[in-house]
Design an enzyme around this catalytic site. Structure first.
Site, PDB file in Angstrom:
ATOM      1  CG  ASN A  37      51.160  35.955  34.484  1.00 56.70           C
ATOM      2  OD1 ASN A  37      52.029  34.697  35.253  1.00 56.70           O
ATOM      3  ND2 ASN A  37      51.726  36.703  34.271  1.00 56.70           N
ATOM      4  CD1 TRP A  38      46.872  30.799  34.909  1.00 56.71           C
ATOM      5  CD2 TRP A  38      47.663  29.621  35.985  1.00 56.71           C
ATOM      6  NE1 TRP A  38      46.704  29.931  34.654  1.00 56.71           N
ATOM      7  CE2 TRP A  38      46.409  28.584  35.125  1.00 56.71           C
ATOM      8  CE3 TRP A  38      47.771  28.342  37.170  1.00 56.71           C
ATOM      9  CZ2 TRP A  38      46.258  27.268  34.787  1.00 56.71           C
ATOM     10  CZ3 TRP A  38      48.093  26.518  37.155  1.00 56.71           C
ATOM     11  CH2 TRP A  38      47.347  26.364  36.242  1.00 56.71           C
ATOM     12  CE  LYS A  39      49.267  38.974  36.641  1.00 57.49           C
ATOM     13  NZ  LYS A  39      49.142  39.897  37.286  1.00 57.49           N
ATOM     14  CG  HIS A  99      54.517  40.569  34.119  1.00 56.44           C
ATOM     15  ND1 HIS A  99      54.087  40.739  35.453  1.00 56.44           N
ATOM     16  CD2 HIS A  99      53.555  40.324  33.535  1.00 56.44           C
ATOM     17  CE1 HIS A  99      53.037  41.290  35.928  1.00 56.44           C
ATOM     18  NE2 HIS A  99      52.631  40.370  34.429  1.00 56.44           N
ATOM     19  CD  GLU A 117      52.958  41.372  38.376  1.00 56.08           C
ATOM     20  OE1 GLU A 117      52.896  39.487  38.410  1.00 56.08           O
ATOM     21  OE2 GLU A 117      51.793  41.707  37.726  1.00 56.08           O
ATOM     22  CD  GLU A 170      51.157  42.202  30.357  1.00 56.39           C
ATOM     23  OE1 GLU A 170      49.905  41.481  30.837  1.00 56.39           O
ATOM     24  OE2 GLU A 170      51.847  42.222  31.188  1.00 56.39           O
ATOM     25  N   GLY A 226      45.875  44.065  36.595  1.00 61.40           N
ATOM     26  CA  GLY A 226      45.092  43.953  38.107  1.00 61.40           C
ATOM     27  C   GLY A 226      44.526  45.492  38.902  1.00 61.40           C
ATOM     28  CB  SER A 266      42.285  45.319  33.806  1.00 62.36           C
ATOM     29  OG  SER A 266      42.876  45.485  35.261  1.00 62.36           O
ATOM     30  N   GLY A 301      46.012  38.328  33.375  1.00 62.80           N
ATOM     31  CA  GLY A 301      45.905  37.540  34.627  1.00 62.80           C
ATOM     32  C   GLY A 301      45.086  36.991  34.995  1.00 62.80           C
ATOM     33  N   GLY A 302      44.385  37.873  35.960  1.00 63.73           N
ATOM     34  CA  GLY A 302      43.258  37.394  37.208  1.00 63.73           C
ATOM     35  C   GLY A 302      42.384  36.755  36.262  1.00 63.73           C
TER      36      GLY A 302
HETATM   37  P1  PGA Z   1      45.850  41.065  34.890  1.00 63.31           P
HETATM   38  O1  PGA Z   1      47.208  41.317  34.542  1.00 63.31           O
HETATM   39  O2  PGA Z   1      44.826  40.695  33.946  1.00 63.31           O
HETATM   40  O3  PGA Z   1      44.903  41.251  36.048  1.00 63.31           O
HETATM   41  O4  PGA Z   1      45.731  42.537  34.750  1.00 63.31           O
HETATM   42  C1  PGA Z   1      48.158  40.790  33.472  1.00 63.31           C
HETATM   43  C2  PGA Z   1      49.104  40.468  33.710  1.00 63.31           C
HETATM   44  O5  PGA Z   1      49.922  41.209  35.042  1.00 63.31           O
HETATM   45  O6  PGA Z   1      50.134  39.675  33.116  1.00 63.31           O
END
Ligand code: PGA
Length: 254
Positions: free
Chosen positions: A9-11, A97, A99, A169, A175, A215, A236-237
């Site tokens: 997930n590139w956000k 998600h 967020e 999650e 993050g 993470s 994510g990251g």
């Molecule tokens: P993260 O994000 O790996 O940067 O913690 C995961 C996500 O939000 O899908």
């Protein structure tokens, strides 16, 4: 046996050039990995999806979107439908998600409508659930996750539910660099599978894939994936760096 499914997930990151470069690097790295053993997807921002689909075309990388609206078309300024995503070659879409739940304010009901519309439009939803830190600390974790799961699958028959990947999650792990331990994740994954068996049946619950997210890195992917009910990772990251993401994919093959 559930096939591992790793999604990046590139956000709200990357640009037109780096998106294509990242996919090309992944495609090259994946050539050396057995395609039968793992499903891989990237989830770029809307504006880079078409280029991502093109860059991923002759590879085993699938493309997904980060969100969608539940109406098929019409006067919904700024929104994008499942049909549009399907039309440009997307396979997956994230629904709910954390967020979007906690920053944008999406409700369980809205997320349920999105999941249903995604399937009607021919997409495979990745449906995210997870508790906040205060919910875990106050003993409400299972109640929150159960509420999110039951609301998300409301009104979906078994055939539709089979199209869904669940992603657990924990919000406190996203993050933050603070990963859930493999045991903590396994506990919630097996709880989710139990709820799915109650809503549908054990056969379907045992076929459905449940990803962990929060993470994830190349050096913890293998340990997390070693757990029985963990069938994939939503990253994510660490999905923005090809070597790191490829390391996660390699570590996930069971
Ligand atoms: P993260 O994000 O790996 O940067 O913690 C995961 C996500 O939000 O899908």
């Amino acid at each position: 046996m559930r096939k591992p499914f790793i999604a990046g997930n590139w956000k709200m990151n990357m640009d037109s050039q780096s998106s294509v470069e990242l996919i090309e690097a992944l495609a090259e790295g994946l050539d050396k990995i057995d395609r039968e053993k793992v499903d891989v997807a990237v989830i770029p921002p809307f504006v880079y999806l078409a280029a991502a689909v093109k860059a991923a075309r002759s590879s085993s990388v699938a493309v997904g979107a980060q969100d969608m609206y539940f109406e098929p078309k019409g006067a919904f300024t700024g929104e994008i439908s499942s049909y549009m995503l399907k039309d440009i070659g997307c396979t997956y879409v994230l629904c709910g998600h954390s967020e979007r739940r906690h920053v944008i304010g999406e409700s369980d009901e809205l997320i349920n409508k999105k999941i249903s519309a995604a399937i009607s439009g021919g997409l495979l939803p990745i449906f995210c659930v997870g508790e906040l830190l205060e919910e875990r600390e106050s003993g409400k974790m299972t109640a929150v996750v159960e509420r999110q799961i039951r609301a998300g699958f409301a009104g979906l028959n078994a055939a539709k539910a089979a199209a869904v990947t669940v992603a657990y999650e924990p919000v406190w792990a996203i993050g933050t660099g603070k990963t859930a331990t493999p045991e903590q994740a396994q506990e919630v994954h097996s709880f989710i599978r139990k709820i799915l068996a109650e809503i549908y049946d054990e056969t379907l619950a045992n076929q459905m894939r449940i990803q962990y997210g929060g993470s994830v890195k190349a050096d913890n992917a293998e340990q997390i994936m070693a757990k029985e009910d963990i069938d994939g990772l939503l990253v994510g990251g660490a999905s923005l760096k090809p070597a790191e993401f490829l390391g996660i994919i390699k570590g996930s093959i069971k």
